[in-house]
Scaffold this active site. Sequence first.
Site, PDB file in Angstrom:
ATOM      1  CG  HIS A   1      -0.424   0.114   2.528  1.00 38.24           C
ATOM      2  ND1 HIS A   1       0.379  -0.857   3.097  1.00 38.24           N
ATOM      3  CD2 HIS A   1      -0.519   1.105   3.467  1.00 38.24           C
ATOM      4  CE1 HIS A   1       0.729  -0.477   4.314  1.00 38.24           C
ATOM      5  NE2 HIS A   1       0.210   0.715   4.570  1.00 38.24           N
TER       6      HIS A   1
ATOM      7  CG  HIS B   1       0.108   4.427   4.596  1.00 41.03           C
ATOM      8  ND1 HIS B   1      -0.639   3.674   5.475  1.00 41.03           N
ATOM      9  CD2 HIS B   1      -0.711   5.415   4.158  1.00 41.03           C
ATOM     10  CE1 HIS B   1      -1.856   4.190   5.563  1.00 41.03           C
ATOM     11  NE2 HIS B   1      -1.930   5.241   4.765  1.00 41.03           N
TER      12      HIS B   1
ATOM     13  CG  ASP C   1       4.909   3.004   7.340  1.00 37.71           C
ATOM     14  OD1 ASP C   1       3.970   3.503   6.666  1.00 37.71           O
ATOM     15  OD2 ASP C   1       4.735   2.062   8.135  1.00 37.71           O
ATOM     16  CG  HIS C   2       4.179   0.102   4.235  1.00 41.79           C
ATOM     17  ND1 HIS C   2       4.013  -1.195   4.654  1.00 41.79           N
ATOM     18  CD2 HIS C   2       3.759   0.878   5.269  1.00 41.79           C
ATOM     19  CE1 HIS C   2       3.512  -1.203   5.881  1.00 41.79           C
ATOM     20  NE2 HIS C   2       3.349   0.039   6.280  1.00 41.79           N
TER      21      HIS C   2
ATOM     22  CG  HIS D   1      -4.034   0.313   6.707  1.00 39.96           C
ATOM     23  ND1 HIS D   1      -3.987   0.943   7.924  1.00 39.96           N
ATOM     24  CD2 HIS D   1      -2.859   0.587   6.092  1.00 39.96           C
ATOM     25  CE1 HIS D   1      -2.815   1.572   8.038  1.00 39.96           C
ATOM     26  NE2 HIS D   1      -2.122   1.372   6.938  1.00 39.96           N
TER      27      HIS D   1
ATOM     28  CG  ASP E   1       0.617  -1.170   7.776  1.00 40.00           C
ATOM     29  OD1 ASP E   1       1.520  -1.983   8.020  1.00 40.00           O
ATOM     30  OD2 ASP E   1       0.810   0.062   7.713  1.00 40.00           O
TER      31      ASP E   1
ATOM     32  CG  HIS F   1       4.008  -1.660  11.423  1.00 39.46           C
ATOM     33  ND1 HIS F   1       4.850  -0.573  11.589  1.00 39.46           N
ATOM     34  CD2 HIS F   1       3.272  -1.403  10.321  1.00 39.46           C
ATOM     35  CE1 HIS F   1       4.609   0.314  10.622  1.00 39.46           C
ATOM     36  NE2 HIS F   1       3.660  -0.167   9.830  1.00 39.46           N
TER      37      HIS F   1
HETATM   38 FE    FE Z   1       2.755   0.874   8.091  1.00 37.00          FE
HETATM   39 ZN    ZN Z   2       0.029   1.758   6.510  1.00 28.14          ZN
END
Ligand code: FE
Ligand code: ZN
Length: 256
Positions: A55, A57, A59-60, A113, A130, A168
Amino acid sequence: MTTPTVVPIPAFSDNYIWTLRDERHAVVVDPGDASPVQDYLRREGLKLAAILITHHHNDHTGGVAALKRAHDVPVYAPHDERIPEASRRVREGDTVELPAFGLKLEVLEVPGHTRTHVAYYGAGMLFCGDTLFACGCGRLFEGTPAQMRDSLAKLMALPDDTRVYCAHEYTLSNIAFARAVEPGNAALAEREARDRAAREAGRPTLPSTIGLEKATNPFLRTDEPAVAAAAAQFLQRTPASAVDVFAAIREWKNRF
Ligand code: FE
Ligand code: ZN
């Protein structure tokens, strides 16, 4: 076919960049940061073969541009313009071929999410970003409770021994919440002891399995009378449906 081993490359404070590897090649899932991946490839003498994104985001995806500049590899991602670095767009039912390992992964759409979140499944492994966490699930940033519950049901339908690689390390705080929802769940108490010991030894609690999640994850257990009763307590009324139970548990977790 040589089934690759899967190792976590830690990133930021609690992300895992899951890395499939054999003696020569590596495929990374959700590289939010390029430098720990570059360090790992260099140290291990591996050639990057592909990047998989669940996805949009940051942090990915934050490391994708730099990794693409350094390595000429395909980048698999859902149809979402917020992931401009993608070179192969995937949707439900598509197959991602990883010839480096002779491996095929199936694409599952799991919105909730985010609205375009996907998971990758194959050879007994699930990379779910996530969506599903160990003993928890992702926050509903772009989806409805009904949508997320359907997505989780799709993952629950996979074989019990499927290894679940979440993005995570949230397990202990998720377990603390799960214990509040289902204090009488013995499998959960056992899990807490095991996962606490893993963290104290500096080990990841992941991968989990679908079977363990079905036994301990409150977000997969909204049909259980004990979970419905806990939701009723939170809502101060009887939940109207299993989706209502799910929505209550999610809201309760947001405030926990
Ligand atoms: Fe994340
Ligand atoms: Zn995420």
